[in-house]
Design a protein around this motif. Sequence first.
Motif, mmCIF file in Angstrom:
data_model
loop_
_atom_site.group_PDB
_atom_site.id
_atom_site.type_symbol
_atom_site.label_atom_id
_atom_site.label_comp_id
_atom_site.label_asym_id
_atom_site.label_seq_id
_atom_site.Cartn_x
_atom_site.Cartn_y
_atom_site.Cartn_z
ATOM 1 N N SER A 45 11.408 41.352 -12.602
ATOM 2 C CA SER A 45 11.667 40.174 -11.770
ATOM 3 C C SER A 45 11.059 40.339 -10.372
ATOM 4 O O SER A 45 10.609 39.366 -9.772
ATOM 5 N N ASN A 46 11.024 41.580 -9.848
ATOM 6 C CA ASN A 46 10.410 41.814 -8.540
ATOM 7 C C ASN A 46 8.900 41.632 -8.590
ATOM 8 O O ASN A 46 8.289 41.208 -7.607
ATOM 9 N N LEU A 47 8.297 41.931 -9.729
ATOM 10 C CA LEU A 47 6.862 41.692 -9.885
ATOM 11 C C LEU A 47 6.585 40.202 -9.905
ATOM 12 O O LEU A 47 5.693 39.701 -9.214
ATOM 13 N N ARG A 48 7.336 39.474 -10.735
ATOM 14 C CA ARG A 48 7.126 38.033 -10.893
ATOM 15 C C ARG A 48 7.343 37.275 -9.587
ATOM 16 O O ARG A 48 6.607 36.342 -9.268
ATOM 17 N N SER A 49 8.365 37.658 -8.822
ATOM 18 C CA SER A 49 8.686 36.931 -7.597
ATOM 19 C C SER A 49 7.835 37.360 -6.408
ATOM 20 O O SER A 49 7.871 36.707 -5.363
ATOM 21 N N GLY A 50 7.097 38.480 -6.543
ATOM 22 C CA GLY A 50 6.241 38.936 -5.452
ATOM 23 C C GLY A 50 6.933 39.864 -4.475
ATOM 24 O O GLY A 50 6.359 40.219 -3.443
ATOM 25 N N ILE A 51 8.168 40.285 -4.774
ATOM 26 C CA ILE A 51 8.887 41.199 -3.883
ATOM 27 C C ILE A 51 8.200 42.558 -3.849
ATOM 28 O O ILE A 51 8.052 43.161 -2.796
ATOM 29 N N SER A 52 7.779 43.051 -5.021
ATOM 30 C CA SER A 52 7.096 44.338 -5.092
ATOM 31 C C SER A 52 5.610 44.098 -5.346
ATOM 32 O O SER A 52 5.230 43.600 -6.394
ATOM 33 N N GLU A 53 4.792 44.449 -4.373
ATOM 34 C CA GLU A 53 3.345 44.248 -4.498
ATOM 35 C C GLU A 53 2.577 45.564 -4.561
ATOM 36 O O GLU A 53 1.432 45.588 -4.987
ATOM 37 N N ASN A 54 3.208 46.671 -4.091
ATOM 38 C CA ASN A 54 2.560 47.984 -4.122
ATOM 39 C C ASN A 54 3.624 49.060 -4.008
ATOM 40 O O ASN A 54 4.794 48.761 -3.839
ATOM 41 N N CYS A 55 3.193 50.321 -4.068
ATOM 42 C CA CYS A 55 4.135 51.446 -4.041
ATOM 43 C C CYS A 55 4.504 51.876 -2.622
ATOM 44 O O CYS A 55 5.316 52.759 -2.443
ATOM 45 N N GLY A 56 3.884 51.287 -1.639
ATOM 46 C CA GLY A 56 4.102 51.681 -0.255
ATOM 47 C C GLY A 56 2.862 52.302 0.346
ATOM 48 O O GLY A 56 2.838 52.672 1.514
ATOM 49 N N CYS A 57 1.813 52.424 -0.449
ATOM 50 C CA CYS A 57 0.577 53.048 0.018
ATOM 51 C C CYS A 57 -0.083 52.222 1.125
ATOM 52 O O CYS A 57 -0.738 52.778 1.992
ATOM 53 N N ILE A 58 0.098 50.928 1.125
ATOM 54 C CA ILE A 58 -0.469 50.070 2.170
ATOM 55 C C ILE A 58 0.168 50.410 3.516
ATOM 56 O O ILE A 58 -0.493 50.443 4.539
ATOM 57 N N ARG A 59 1.453 50.703 3.486
ATOM 58 C CA ARG A 59 2.181 51.021 4.715
ATOM 59 C C ARG A 59 1.799 52.410 5.224
ATOM 60 O O ARG A 59 1.764 52.659 6.418
ATOM 61 N N ILE A 60 1.517 53.337 4.322
ATOM 62 C CA ILE A 60 1.230 54.726 4.681
ATOM 63 C C ILE A 60 -0.194 54.891 5.229
ATOM 64 O O ILE A 60 -0.417 55.632 6.177
#
Length: 71
Positions: A45-60
Amino acid sequence: MAWTRIAVTPGEVFGRWTVLSTPATKRRYVLCRCACGTEREVWASNLRSGISENCGCIRIAPAAERFWRLR
């Protein structure tokens, strides 16, 4: 209220996540691989809704660049 399975098929891409498989034991989770190579189980559901887009690598990545630029 019954929970319905969210349809996510292997090969679909959500942000930087690519769906690898849907485990039979944990129906709400799917095994995904981020573009950086990290594999993790993510709520469908987090994938479908766009809540989770990556593992956090963008932030790191930007933080690491700033660190090495200051040295």
